[in-house]
Write an enzyme that holds these catalytic residues in place. Structure first.
Site, PDB file in Angstrom:
ATOM      1  N   ARG A 126       2.462  -2.685   6.217  1.00  0.00           N
ATOM      2  CA  ARG A 126       1.065  -2.793   5.778  1.00  0.00           C
ATOM      3  C   ARG A 126       1.011  -3.572   4.470  1.00  0.00           C
ATOM      4  O   ARG A 126       2.039  -3.853   3.874  1.00  0.00           O
ATOM      5  CB  ARG A 126       0.442  -1.400   5.647  1.00  0.00           C
ATOM      6  CG  ARG A 126       1.407  -0.439   4.994  1.00  0.00           C
ATOM      7  CD  ARG A 126       0.878   0.443   3.940  1.00  0.00           C
ATOM      8  NE  ARG A 126       0.050  -0.202   2.949  1.00  0.00           N
ATOM      9  CZ  ARG A 126       0.515  -0.766   1.833  1.00  0.00           C
ATOM     10  NH1 ARG A 126       1.802  -0.828   1.554  1.00  0.00           N
ATOM     11  NH2 ARG A 126      -0.319  -1.300   0.961  1.00  0.00           N
ATOM     12  N   GLY A 127      -0.242  -3.891   4.055  1.00  0.00           N
ATOM     13  CA  GLY A 127      -0.413  -4.755   2.898  1.00  0.00           C
ATOM     14  C   GLY A 127      -0.537  -6.178   3.413  1.00  0.00           C
ATOM     15  O   GLY A 127       0.245  -6.601   4.274  1.00  0.00           O
ATOM     16  N   ALA A 128      -1.528  -6.908   2.899  1.00  0.00           N
ATOM     17  CA  ALA A 128      -1.891  -8.200   3.498  1.00  0.00           C
ATOM     18  C   ALA A 128      -0.716  -9.173   3.675  1.00  0.00           C
ATOM     19  O   ALA A 128      -0.478  -9.660   4.789  1.00  0.00           O
ATOM     20  CB  ALA A 128      -3.025  -8.829   2.685  1.00  0.00           C
ATOM     21  N   GLN A 151      -1.901   5.574   0.146  1.00  0.00           N
ATOM     22  CA  GLN A 151      -0.936   4.527  -0.210  1.00  0.00           C
ATOM     23  C   GLN A 151      -0.599   4.573  -1.710  1.00  0.00           C
ATOM     24  O   GLN A 151       0.509   4.226  -2.111  1.00  0.00           O
ATOM     25  CB  GLN A 151      -1.490   3.141   0.144  1.00  0.00           C
ATOM     26  CG  GLN A 151      -1.560   2.851   1.637  1.00  0.00           C
ATOM     27  CD  GLN A 151      -2.899   3.225   2.227  1.00  0.00           C
ATOM     28  OE1 GLN A 151      -3.565   4.131   1.752  1.00  0.00           O
ATOM     29  NE2 GLN A 151      -3.315   2.522   3.280  1.00  0.00           N
ATOM     30  N   ARG A 176      -5.049  -5.844  13.468  1.00  0.00           N
ATOM     31  CA  ARG A 176      -5.914  -5.431  12.344  1.00  0.00           C
ATOM     32  C   ARG A 176      -6.756  -6.648  11.947  1.00  0.00           C
ATOM     33  O   ARG A 176      -6.217  -7.749  11.837  1.00  0.00           O
ATOM     34  CB  ARG A 176      -5.086  -4.941  11.141  1.00  0.00           C
ATOM     35  CG  ARG A 176      -4.271  -3.677  11.428  1.00  0.00           C
ATOM     36  CD  ARG A 176      -3.632  -3.127  10.157  1.00  0.00           C
ATOM     37  NE  ARG A 176      -4.596  -2.431   9.318  1.00  0.00           N
ATOM     38  CZ  ARG A 176      -4.330  -2.010   8.074  1.00  0.00           C
ATOM     39  NH1 ARG A 176      -3.149  -2.243   7.526  1.00  0.00           N
ATOM     40  NH2 ARG A 176      -5.250  -1.369   7.369  1.00  0.00           N
ATOM     41  N   ASN A 201     -10.676  -5.347  -0.315  1.00  0.00           N
ATOM     42  CA  ASN A 201      -9.432  -4.610  -0.561  1.00  0.00           C
ATOM     43  C   ASN A 201      -9.644  -3.179  -0.080  1.00  0.00           C
ATOM     44  O   ASN A 201     -10.735  -2.833   0.403  1.00  0.00           O
ATOM     45  CB  ASN A 201      -9.069  -4.666  -2.052  1.00  0.00           C
ATOM     46  CG  ASN A 201      -7.656  -4.167  -2.319  1.00  0.00           C
ATOM     47  OD1 ASN A 201      -6.708  -4.574  -1.641  1.00  0.00           O
ATOM     48  ND2 ASN A 201      -7.490  -3.263  -3.267  1.00  0.00           N
ATOM     49  N   LYS A 202      -8.618  -2.383  -0.195  1.00  0.00           N
ATOM     50  CA  LYS A 202      -8.643  -1.006   0.302  1.00  0.00           C
ATOM     51  C   LYS A 202      -9.913  -0.265  -0.087  1.00  0.00           C
ATOM     52  O   LYS A 202     -10.382  -0.396  -1.217  1.00  0.00           O
ATOM     53  CB  LYS A 202      -7.407  -0.267  -0.243  1.00  0.00           C
ATOM     54  CG  LYS A 202      -7.270   1.188   0.129  1.00  0.00           C
ATOM     55  CD  LYS A 202      -7.373   1.460   1.613  1.00  0.00           C
ATOM     56  CE  LYS A 202      -6.400   0.675   2.432  1.00  0.00           C
ATOM     57  NZ  LYS A 202      -6.728   0.701   3.889  1.00  0.00           N
ATOM     58  N   ASP A 251      -7.119  -8.138   0.391  1.00  0.00           N
ATOM     59  CA  ASP A 251      -6.829  -8.439   1.808  1.00  0.00           C
ATOM     60  C   ASP A 251      -7.463  -9.734   2.249  1.00  0.00           C
ATOM     61  O   ASP A 251      -6.991 -10.384   3.195  1.00  0.00           O
ATOM     62  CB  ASP A 251      -7.301  -7.294   2.696  1.00  0.00           C
ATOM     63  CG  ASP A 251      -6.320  -6.144   2.594  1.00  0.00           C
ATOM     64  OD1 ASP A 251      -6.414  -5.377   1.625  1.00  0.00           O
ATOM     65  OD2 ASP A 251      -5.420  -6.061   3.458  1.00  0.00           O
TER      66      ASP A 251
HETATM   67  O1  MRU Z   1      -4.477  -0.550   4.821  1.00  0.00           O
HETATM   68  P1  MRU Z   1      -3.437  -1.196   3.963  1.00  0.00           P
HETATM   69  O2  MRU Z   1      -2.466  -0.235   3.390  1.00  0.00           O
HETATM   70  O3  MRU Z   1      -2.764  -2.349   4.681  1.00  0.00           O
HETATM   71  O4  MRU Z   1      -4.245  -1.816   2.758  1.00  0.00           O
HETATM   72  C1  MRU Z   1      -3.545  -2.531   1.772  1.00  0.00           C
HETATM   73  C2  MRU Z   1      -4.389  -3.002   0.660  1.00  0.00           C
HETATM   74  O5  MRU Z   1      -5.571  -2.817   0.631  1.00  0.00           O
HETATM   75  C3  MRU Z   1      -3.691  -3.809  -0.403  1.00  0.00           C
HETATM   76  O6  MRU Z   1      -4.273  -3.593  -1.651  1.00  0.00           O
HETATM   77  C4  MRU Z   1      -3.796  -5.305  -0.067  1.00  0.00           C
HETATM   78  O7  MRU Z   1      -3.370  -5.528   1.242  1.00  0.00           O
HETATM   79  C5  MRU Z   1      -3.020  -6.151  -0.985  1.00  0.00           C
HETATM   80  S1  MRU Z   1      -1.295  -6.009  -0.740  1.00  0.00           S
HETATM   81  C6  MRU Z   1      -0.483  -7.062  -1.784  1.00  0.00           C
END
Ligand code: MRU
Length: 345
Positions: free
Chosen positions: A46-48, A196, A89, A247-248, A237
């Site tokens: 996970r994470g962009a 997270q 996603r 973002n999250k 993201d």
């Molecule tokens: O749902 P997730 O855990 O994939 O969400 C991640 C985030 O929102 C991060 O802040 C974002 O992807 C940046 S990661 C460098």
């Protein structure tokens, strides 16, 4: 980090299963494209930027055993693989950016024999990983100039090494400052519903020896009011051309709180997270997640059976609340249409 977040390992993909952290550190293997899709969907990876890498490596896995004898048949298989992975996603643009890049690489190398084309695609995915590593380091260098000695930073979710190939985006700024000898501290929002912040960000920062304090999401206003926070740094993201930032979920809340308390709110992201095709954040697709993640996250039932649940995974912070966007190419300031536009291409 001692282990790669995600990597190619002898015809398979090896990744850290992030759903098990922090209590269990386990690397898992994906042998087929369906397991890559599942790993993205269920947030094992996970994470962009890491999702983008999973997409690129997943595309390679999708064609690795191809028996196609013509370029057209091979390109068709690659396209099916990338179309499928694209349904995992919707919000992080890095996924679509990486999948497009893989299809483009195939088209640009159409003259190669199929075995050589497979090798070329794997090399491209590896290049995405190496570029991501370099981008994270550069973000750290640019971002640490924004921090003063003894600053305490609030962050939300996890934008660290686990969310990228290595080192992170928002956390890269903290790692770089710490490595340069700056005395900094961090408050990490726990980040409901999937935690997270609590599970991953504190884990990474503690390993790096950075002073981190965990708070529940609803404590951020009080902590700011007490004067404990000098700036907020989060990841992204997807960032629209005008600087609106997805973002999250909960990031927008933090941005409003930062504005109310006169605290700078920074976004750290590689330029692969910029989506110039979208004029504003209104066009960013927001992923909806399963009700069970809210009502029985991590095994314990915390709401009555049958209760209605609404669970957007991301929100969009308007550009007006963003003090600066830290990229590998430099720090963009408002107006973002111009400053981010200079990073295009
Ligand atoms: O749902 P997730 O855990 O994939 O969400 C991640 C985030 O929102 C991060 O802040 C974002 O992807 C940046 S990661 C460098």
């Amino acid at each position: 980090m001692a282990f790669s977040t995600i990597e190619w390992a002898d015809g398979r993909i090896r990744m850290i299963d992030q759903t098990l952290l922090p209590t269990e550190f386990k690397q898992i293997y994906c042998d087929d494209i369906a397991s890559v899709w599942e790993a993205i969907k269920s947030l094992r990876v996970r994470g962009a930027p890491a999702i983008g890498i999973a997409g690129a490596l997943g595309a390679v896995l999708g064609i690795w055993d191809s028996t196609a004898t013509t370029y057209d048949a091979f390109a068709g298989e690659l396209k099916s693989a990338t179309d499928y992975l694209a349904t995992s996603r919707p919000t992080a643009v890095n996924l679509f950016w990486a999948l497009d890049r893989m299809n483009r690489t195939a088209a640009e190398n159409a003259r190669l024999e199929i075995p050589a084309l497979k090798a070329r695609l794997l090399a491209e995915a590896q290049e995405i990983i190496e570029e991501d590593k370099a981008m994270c380091r550069a973000i750290g260098q640019h971002g640490m100039a924004l921090l003063d000695e003894n600053d305490t930073i609030l962050t939300h979710c996890n934008a660290g090494g686990l969310a990228t190939s290595d080192y992170g985006t928002a956390l890269a700024v903290m790692f770089s400052a710490h490595e340069a000898g700056k005395n900094i501290r961090v408050f990490a929002d726990e980040t409901r519903p999937l935690l997270q912040g609590a599970r991953l960000t504190t884990w990474e920062l503690m390993q790096a020896g950075i002073d981190v304090t965990l708070i529940c999401d609803n404590m951020a206003a009080q902590v700011m009011k007490e004067g404990k926070i000098q700036c907020v740094i989060v990841g992204a993201d997807r960032i629209a051309a005008n600087g609106d930032t997805a973002n999250k979920i909960g990031t927008y809340n933090v941005a409003i709180l930062a504005e109310a308390h006169g605290i700078p709110f920074y976004v750290a992201a590689p330029t692969s997270t910029l989506d110039f095709a979208l004029k504003t954040g209104d066009e960013i697709p927001i992923e909806q997640r399963a009700a069970a993640e809210v009502t029985e996250g991590f095994g314990k039932v915390t709401a009555p059976e049958g209760v209605k649940v609404y669970s957007p995974a991301f929100d969009v912070t308007p550009a007006a609340l963003v003090s600066a966007i830290i990229t590998e190419k430099g720090v963009a300031r408002p107006p973002y249409t111009e400053s981010l536009g200079a990073f295009r291409g």
